[in-house]
Design a protein around this motif. Structure first.
Motif, short mmCIF file in Angstrom:
data_model
loop_
_atom_site.label_atom_id
_atom_site.label_comp_id
_atom_site.label_asym_id
_atom_site.label_seq_id
_atom_site.Cartn_x
_atom_site.Cartn_y
_atom_site.Cartn_z
N ILE A 62 -6.52 13.76 18.48
CA ILE A 62 -6.42 13.53 17.04
C ILE A 62 -5.65 12.24 16.75
CG2 ILE A 62 -5.42 14.41 14.89
CD1 ILE A 62 -6.08 17.23 15.85
N LYS A 63 -4.56 12.00 17.48
CA LYS A 63 -3.81 10.76 17.32
C LYS A 63 -4.69 9.55 17.65
CE LYS A 63 0.91 12.45 18.22
NZ LYS A 63 1.52 11.91 16.98
N LYS A 88 -7.05 8.84 14.81
CA LYS A 88 -6.36 8.23 13.67
C LYS A 88 -5.98 6.78 13.95
CE LYS A 88 -4.47 12.54 11.81
NZ LYS A 88 -3.23 13.32 11.50
N GLU A 118 1.59 4.16 16.96
CA GLU A 118 1.66 4.52 15.54
C GLU A 118 2.75 3.72 14.83
OE1 GLU A 118 0.24 9.22 15.58
OE2 GLU A 118 2.33 8.72 16.03
N SER A 164 -15.69 12.04 12.60
CA SER A 164 -15.41 10.62 12.71
C SER A 164 -16.67 9.79 12.45
CB SER A 164 -14.86 10.29 14.11
OG SER A 164 -14.72 8.91 14.29
N GLU A 178 -11.70 16.66 13.80
CA GLU A 178 -11.47 15.23 13.57
C GLU A 178 -12.44 14.37 14.36
OE1 GLU A 178 -7.79 17.25 12.27
OE2 GLU A 178 -9.20 17.46 13.94
#
Length: 444
Positions: free
Chosen positions: A118-119, A122, A91, A150, A146
């Motif tokens: 979830i990370k 993203k 990230e 997607s 999530e």
């Protein structure tokens, strides 16, 4: 002359002798190293970091992440810290990932699993492979919204996970999903109407002992019987259905072959209560059909597959078809593995009928003779119709009934090659048995 040869040889290999590997290893593009490391498991990829600085740097920025809690001695402490810190580093550096594999079979921490997934979404993960242990209440891990929302997800494989579609109220946004594998999971909603039907880009589907709990309204039932126009838009090429349940596919098995691009169909009824009577597979696109029939029996089946290339059946029950049609101009194969039970004239009559339907193919037949209780009065002399030819016959029988079994087989088919499992044949003179039936095998 010998000395000259030695000198020449030393000159040729001297550059290799001075080669340390450091320069070449550092010259490999990072994209190529990423590609190589993607074929390794987590441990092997980590070990590759000792090759050079570029391999070490590539490992820290690789787009394919594989997290397994089994790789850590202190799983409850080391694994969560490693996984979270790794994703946080991605990230901070704004690095993108493509493949994310999460295998938590020792730790039943659903909060941690949800956070990591979830990370990964993203960070742009397009392929997810998830295997999450049940929590302390024995509850299956439920996929986060999530994941369901997607639009970039291209591949999803889950084991022991739940998909909560809220019985049709929760939509999925998998417009680009091409591969879907659900194993030992649960879907709260209809697998076909609420999920597969709404993913038009799907090319490969594997459902392994996955149960759905649909609540079908009258409108949904009407749609399930009149959705052929939607099916025509599907790109599905491979469909594998293993361990089916009547709740999931009732009134549906006539829909599978109607996918216009379907090339491969695999069906396995292991531990299943599904009713296969009257199975109809009529598809102009199907090329490969594999049926594993261990629990239930297909009767009154109809197959119309003009472009079939290989038809394979494995199981304890003999397939009973009313019709098998094909107009394929190219050579195709049939591969039949079945138990001979019960050992009577009716079974061999059904075998001859099936082989005759498949006579336009190159047939391989493997028959295992289950131990019969009484064959003293058994006699089968054919059904009066032409005996079909079999390219290869593999048989396994018991000494007390071998001759009767072999005689009935010769009235059911004409094999070009014969293989005999000799583990049970120590007391049988095979050559004499074949000679008595006026048959000389090419190989046994």
């Amino acid at each position: 002359m010998a000395n000259q040869e030695r000198i020449d040889l030393s000159l040729e290999v001297s550059p290799v002798a001075n080669y340390t590997g450091e320069v070449a290893a550092d010259d490999i593009p990072e994209e190529m190293i990423h590609r190589i490391q993607s074929f390794m498991d987590a441990r092997l990829a980590a070990r590759s970091t000792v090759l050079s600085k570029s391999w070490h740097r590539a490992w820290f920025t690789r787009p394919d992440l594989d997290f397994r809690d089994q790789d850590f001695r202190s799983r409850l402490i080391e694994f969560p810290a490693f996984a979270i810190n790794t994703l946080q580093r991605y990230e901070v550096l704004e690095l993108r990932i493509y493949t994310f594999r999460l295998d938590m079979v020792s730790i039943g921490d659903h909060r941690l699993a949800k956070e990591l997934i979830i990370k990964a979404i993203k960070l742009g993960a397009t392929n997810l492979t998830l295997r999450i242990r049940r929590d302390c209440r024995h509850t299956l891990f439920s996929l986060p919204n999530e994941v369901l929302y997607s639009e970039t997800l291209a591949g999803l494989s889950t084991c022991e996970c739940a998909i909560n579609l809220q019985f049709g109220k929760n939509e999925v946004s998998w417009s680009n999903l091409k591969t879907l594998t659900l194993s030992h999971g649960v879907t709260h909603g209809d697998l076909f109407l609420d999920l597969i039907w709404k993913c038009p880009s799907l090319e490969n589907i594997t459902l392994y002992k996955t149960v759905s709990f649909p609540t079908l309204s009258n409108e949904q039932r009407r749609l399930s019987l009149s959705c052929e126009n939607i099916i025509k838009l599907h790109k599905l090429k491979s469909l594998q259905l293993i361990g089916l349940d009547n709740r999931d596919y009732i009134f549906r098995h006539d829909l599978w072959p109607k996918f216009p691009w379907l090339k491969e169909l695999v069906i396995e009824d292991a531990d299943s209560s599904y009713d296969w009577r009257g199975l109809r597979i009529c598809s102009p696109s199907l090329e490969l059909i594999t049926l594993y029939m261990y629990c239930n029996k297909i009767t009154n089946g109809v197959f119309d597959v003009p472009n079939i290339r290989k038809f394979r059946v494995v199981g304890v029950h003999l397939l009973e078809l009313d019709e098998f049609k094909t107009s394929s101009n190219r050579e195709w194969e049939s591969d039949i593995h079945v138990d001979c039970y019960p050992f009577n004239a009716s079974w061999f009559y059904s075998l001859s009928k099936l082989l005759r339907m498949l006579s336009s193919s190159r047939i391989s037949l493997s028959v295992y003779m289950t131990y019969p209780h009484d064959v003293q009065h058994f006699l089968y002399t054919g059904d009066g119709l032409p005996i079909p030819v079999v390219e290869k016959l593999m048989i396994s029988s018991y000494p007390p009934v071998f001759f009767a079994f072999l005689r009935a087989m010769f009235f059911s088919c004409r094999p070009n090659l014969i293989f005999v499992d000799v583990r049970f044949m120590r007391e049988v003179d095979l050559e004499a048995a074949f000679r008595q039936l006026h048959y000389r095998p090419i190989f046994w």
